[in-house]
Write an enzyme that holds these catalytic residues in place. Structure first.
Site, PDB file in Angstrom:
ATOM      1  N   LYS A  53      37.786  20.621  46.301  1.00  0.00           N
ATOM      2  CA  LYS A  53      39.220  20.346  46.158  1.00  0.00           C
ATOM      3  C   LYS A  53      39.710  19.481  47.326  1.00  0.00           C
ATOM      4  O   LYS A  53      40.422  18.491  47.131  1.00  0.00           O
ATOM      5  CB  LYS A  53      40.003  21.665  46.078  1.00  0.00           C
ATOM      6  CG  LYS A  53      39.775  22.389  44.750  1.00  0.00           C
ATOM      7  CD  LYS A  53      40.402  23.776  44.690  1.00  0.00           C
ATOM      8  CE  LYS A  53      40.041  24.441  43.352  1.00  0.00           C
ATOM      9  NZ  LYS A  53      40.606  25.773  43.171  1.00  0.00           N
ATOM     10  N   GLN A  97      42.736  30.178  47.200  1.00  0.00           N
ATOM     11  CA  GLN A  97      41.621  30.346  46.265  1.00  0.00           C
ATOM     12  C   GLN A  97      41.448  31.813  45.900  1.00  0.00           C
ATOM     13  O   GLN A  97      41.450  32.689  46.765  1.00  0.00           O
ATOM     14  CB  GLN A  97      40.331  29.781  46.891  1.00  0.00           C
ATOM     15  CG  GLN A  97      39.142  29.739  45.963  1.00  0.00           C
ATOM     16  CD  GLN A  97      39.303  28.762  44.784  1.00  0.00           C
ATOM     17  OE1 GLN A  97      40.057  27.794  44.867  1.00  0.00           O
ATOM     18  NE2 GLN A  97      38.606  29.028  43.704  1.00  0.00           N
ATOM     19  N   ASP A 120      48.936  25.493  41.777  1.00  0.00           N
ATOM     20  CA  ASP A 120      48.126  26.196  40.779  1.00  0.00           C
ATOM     21  C   ASP A 120      48.926  26.539  39.522  1.00  0.00           C
ATOM     22  O   ASP A 120      48.346  26.864  38.484  1.00  0.00           O
ATOM     23  CB  ASP A 120      47.623  27.530  41.364  1.00  0.00           C
ATOM     24  CG  ASP A 120      46.225  27.427  41.943  1.00  0.00           C
ATOM     25  OD1 ASP A 120      45.394  26.714  41.361  1.00  0.00           O
ATOM     26  OD2 ASP A 120      45.960  28.096  42.964  1.00  0.00           O
TER      27      ASP A 120
HETATM   28  N1  GUN Z   1      39.711  30.723  41.193  1.00  0.00           N
HETATM   29  C1  GUN Z   1      39.167  30.266  40.040  1.00  0.00           C
HETATM   30  N2  GUN Z   1      39.908  29.271  39.524  1.00  0.00           N
HETATM   31  C2  GUN Z   1      40.947  29.089  40.362  1.00  0.00           C
HETATM   32  C3  GUN Z   1      42.061  28.203  40.363  1.00  0.00           C
HETATM   33  O1  GUN Z   1      42.261  27.360  39.470  1.00  0.00           O
HETATM   34  N3  GUN Z   1      42.909  28.324  41.420  1.00  0.00           N
HETATM   35  C4  GUN Z   1      42.724  29.248  42.404  1.00  0.00           C
HETATM   36  N4  GUN Z   1      43.632  29.302  43.387  1.00  0.00           N
HETATM   37  N5  GUN Z   1      41.711  30.089  42.422  1.00  0.00           N
HETATM   38  C5  GUN Z   1      40.833  30.009  41.403  1.00  0.00           C
END
Ligand code: GUN
Length: 283
Positions: A53, A97, A120
């Protein structure tokens, strides 16, 4: 034989769009967009995701920061960090995350991120916005899935869509987005009895349960489009989706591979969401 929806190529195209936009935004508003990604602890899969990311953000030219916090950090200290970022005008997007260590309440964490910085789309304000059809940040994976569907020109009006999985991150929001396209949507899940009888109805099948090889070719309607969100390790330790790829791709008209399918799209849409959060505060 199913044609591949190349998430890697599509994601690269989206990232190029953002990369072209960043200098224009900087010229117009006097600063670049900035994304902060928080990881708590050392979950190896999460570490890979957050690095990708931050790498993508750096590629587009926007500002980015990876904040690595120890697994034993207190909930209060994490919330304090989020509040600090909420109050920092140079930060546009905050992503924590998931999953988080068990002693931390994920809901509290999500609620604490300022809605306007919630890249998100997990904040209750954004979730409500999605379900009420109001302006909001759409979660990255569902947004990426819709972009993939659009890339093959699939018109969902009146079609049968089956989503397998009911998570807040993927299953539920993607079902709403498909409904918005006038599909007839069914949400199946781990407790659905005779899953095959449900999936065989689908013109579009979205798999998001996290069970390697759950859906085999005999469970797919000939000509269906299969979008595989699963990220599993099989017995040999190889990354694979929820579809048994070898048998499903023989039956489907289009299918997404794992890896190289939905995963890269999630990251590309995160870049788009960061720009949207930036614009919601600057424009
Ligand atoms: N864990 C798995 N997918 C995601 C996501 O799209 N965002 C976040 N913050 N954590 C995740």
């Amino acid at each position: 034989m199913g044609k591949i929806i190349d998430g890697k190529a599509l994601s690269a195209a989206v990232k190029e769009e953002v990369k072209a936009q960043v200098p224009e935004l900087e010229a117009k508003y006097g600063r670049k967009p900035c994304l902060c990604v928080i990881i708590v602890g050392e979950n190896p899969a999460s570490q890979v995701y957050v690095r990708n990311k931050v790498k993508a953000a750096a590629y587009t030219g926007m500002g980015s920061e990876l904040i690595e916090l120890p697994a034993d950090i207190s909930e209060e200290a994490l919330l304090a960090k989020i509040r600090e970022l909420n109050g920092n005008p140079a930060v546009d997007g905050i992503l924590v995350q998931l999953p988080l260590p068990k002693h931390i309440d994920e809901e509290k964490v999500i609620d604490t991120i300022a809605r306007e910085k919630d890249v998100d789309g997990f904040h209750p304000g954004n979730v409500a916005g999605l379900w009420l059809g109001k302006d909001c940040i759409v979660p990255c994976t569902p947004a990426g899935i819709m972009r993939m569907i659009d890339s093959i020109g699939l018109d969902l009006k009146g079609k049968r869509a089956v989503v397998v999985g009911r998570s807040n991150i993927v299953g539920k929001p993607v079902a709403k987005l498909l409904l918005d396209r006038h599909a007839t949507v069914t949400i199946a899940h781990s407790r659905t009895v005779d899953l095959g009888s449900v999936t065989r109805e689908a013109d579009l099948l979205v798999l998001a349960v996290g069970k390697a090889g759950l859906v085999t070719g005999d469970m797919v309607k000939p000509g269906a489009v299969v979008i595989d969100v699963g990220m599993n390790r099989n017995a040999e330790g190889k990354l694979c989706g929820d579809a048994d790829y070898a048998s499903c791709e023989k039956v489907a008209s289009w299918i997404t591979p794992v890896p190289g399918g939905v995963g890269p799209m999630t990251i590309a849409m995160l870049m788009k969401n960061t720009i949207a959060c930036y614009l919601s505060r600057m424009a």
